[in-house]
Write an enzyme that holds these catalytic residues in place. Sequence first.
Site, short mmCIF file in Angstrom:
data_model
loop_
_atom_site.label_atom_id
_atom_site.label_comp_id
_atom_site.label_asym_id
_atom_site.label_seq_id
_atom_site.Cartn_x
_atom_site.Cartn_y
_atom_site.Cartn_z
N HIS A 197 -2.97 -1.01 -2.90
CA HIS A 197 -4.09 -0.22 -2.38
C HIS A 197 -4.10 1.14 -3.06
CE1 HIS A 197 -4.17 -2.58 1.66
NE2 HIS A 197 -4.66 -3.27 0.66
N ASP A 235 -3.25 -5.59 6.04
CA ASP A 235 -3.78 -6.43 4.96
C ASP A 235 -2.63 -7.27 4.40
OD1 ASP A 235 -5.63 -7.43 3.15
OD2 ASP A 235 -5.38 -5.78 1.73
N SER A 288 0.86 -1.20 0.00
CA SER A 288 0.00 0.00 0.00
C SER A 288 0.88 1.24 0.00
CB SER A 288 -1.03 -0.02 1.13
OG SER A 288 -0.43 0.18 2.39
#
Lengths: 279, 197
Positions: free
Chosen positions: B38, B131, B11
Site C-alpha cells: 500500500h 486487506d 502496508s
Amino acid sequence: MNQENINENINIEIKLLLEAIFTKYGYDFRNYSKAHIKRRILHRVSASNLNSISEIQHKVLYDKDFFEIILRDLSINVTEMFRDPSFYKHLREEVVPILKTYPYIKIWHAGCSTGEEVYSMAILLKEEGIYDRTQIYATDFNKLVLQAAKEGIYPINKIKEFTYNYQKAGGVNSFSDHYTAKYDSVILNKSLKKNIVFAEHNLVTDNVFAEVNVVICRNVLIYFDKKLQNRVFNLFEESLIQGGYLCLGSKESLSFSNNFNKYTIISDKEKIYKKKLGI
Amino acid sequence: MQYQAIVIGTSAGGLNALKIVFSSLHENFSIPILVVQHISSHSDNYITKFFNNLCMLNVKEADEKEKIEPGNIYFAPPNFHMMVEEDKSISLSVDKKVNFSRPSIDVLFETAVYAYCPALIGIILTGANNDGAKGLKLINDNGGLTIAQNPKTAETRTMPQEAINISKTNNILDLEEIGKFLNKIDKDQKKILKNLN
Ligand SMILES: C[S@@+](CC[C@H](N)C(=O)[O-])C[C@H]1O[C@@H](n2cnc3c(N)ncnc32)[C@H](O)[C@@H]1O
C-alpha cells in the site's frame, strides 16, 4: 468436484455469458482481460444472491435492466480531473504550442467515462487561448456515464483532489474560476461545454467517424487483450491526421503494437506519440 | 508440490519488512514474486529502485500484459490494482478501491488463486488494516501455502493478525524465518525437478 474442475466450469460459463451478451445486445467483451471480467462477474453473482454464472446469463437475456447493471460492472468508470498531472503539464508544454499553429483543432477523447478528463482538457485549452477554435468529440460505449459527462456536475468532496491535480498540472488560474459550488456539488462552467460533443461509440465494434489532431484514450486499453488493442490502434491511426498526437494512459504503451513504427515518441513516460508525416 | 508463484501483501512498515525478506533470498531464487505494498497514489517508482539496489533478483514495477517470469519481483504500480491472468501474465486496473486500497492485496490474491492454486504461496506481512485477510483465506481454502508474519514481532500487527484470524493459517513466522523458509522451498523443488530429468 475438485477445484480445478470448478474453475474450468466457471471459465466455460463466463465464455457462454459473454457470447450471450454479444449476440443479444451487441456489446463485445470476448477480448477483454479475463481476470477482470471474472472478478466482476463473480462479485455480481454473490451481490445478487444468485447461485451461478448460468443464472446470471438467464437473467441478462430476459431482463434488460439487469443487463445494464452487468454493463456497468464490466465498464470500469473510475476517473478524475487532471489524473496524472504530469501528463497534462507535458501536453501543455510540448503539444499545445504545436496545436496553436493550426487554424482549427479537433480532439477525440475515446472512453471518456463521466467526463472529468474532457473538462480537464477544455480548461487547459481555454487557459491557453485555443478552446474557441477546438472541437472536442468525447465518446464512450456506456450511455449512463455519457449522461453524467454531459451534465458536468461532480460531488464537492472530490474538489480537493481535483484542485491538487490542477495545480500540479500547471494550471495558470485558480481552479475555482472554472466552477460554481451548489449544496454538495460543483457545477462546471457552461462555457467549457460549448465545443464538446458527447456521443456513444464502441471501440470494439464501431469505426472511424472523424479526422482529428489528437486522440486521447487513457486507461481503456488496459482492459483489452493484444488483439483488440491492435484493432483499436488501427482505428486511432486512421483517425489521426499526419503529425497528429496519440495519448495513452500511464501504464499503456504503443511499443508492442503493429503500429509502433508509424509514430515517433514525444514522451515515453507520459505516453505521448506523434504520427509520422507521409503515412 | 512445485510452487509457481509467491504473492505478498503489506502496508504500514512494509518497506522495512520486505527489505529483510528480499535481502535474504538467494541469488538464483526462481519462484516469481508479486507484491502489493500500500502506497500513496502520487508516489513515483522509488520503491523498485530501492529494492533493486539491495537484492539479487530483478525488481520492477509491473507492466500491463507482462508475462510472469522466474527470477523477478513485480510490484503493483501506485493507483492500479494488479491482477494475474490464467495465462500467467499481469493485468492492471483502475477499478474502485477495495478495502480503501488501490492496489489491493485481496484483488491480487483472489486472481492469483485462479491462475496458480494450489501451486501458490501467499504471505501477509506488517500492516494497519485488514486487506489481504480474505485473499489469504482463499489461498488456504484452495490448497495453497499461506504464511503470516508473527504479529508479536510485526511493526504494525493488525494486518497479519486479521489474516491469521480469518485464514486460519498455521505458518506464523518472524521476518528472518520467512526468507529462509522460501529459500528452502525453492531449493527443494529445484532438486526434485533435477532428479526427474
Ligand atoms: C477507467 S475509465 C477511463 C476514463 C478516463 N479516460 C481516465 O483515464 O480517467 C474506462 C472507460 O472506458 C470505457 N470503455 C470500456 N470499453 C469500451 C469500448 N469498447 N468502447 C468505448 N468505451 C469503452 C468505459 O465505459 C469507461 O468509461
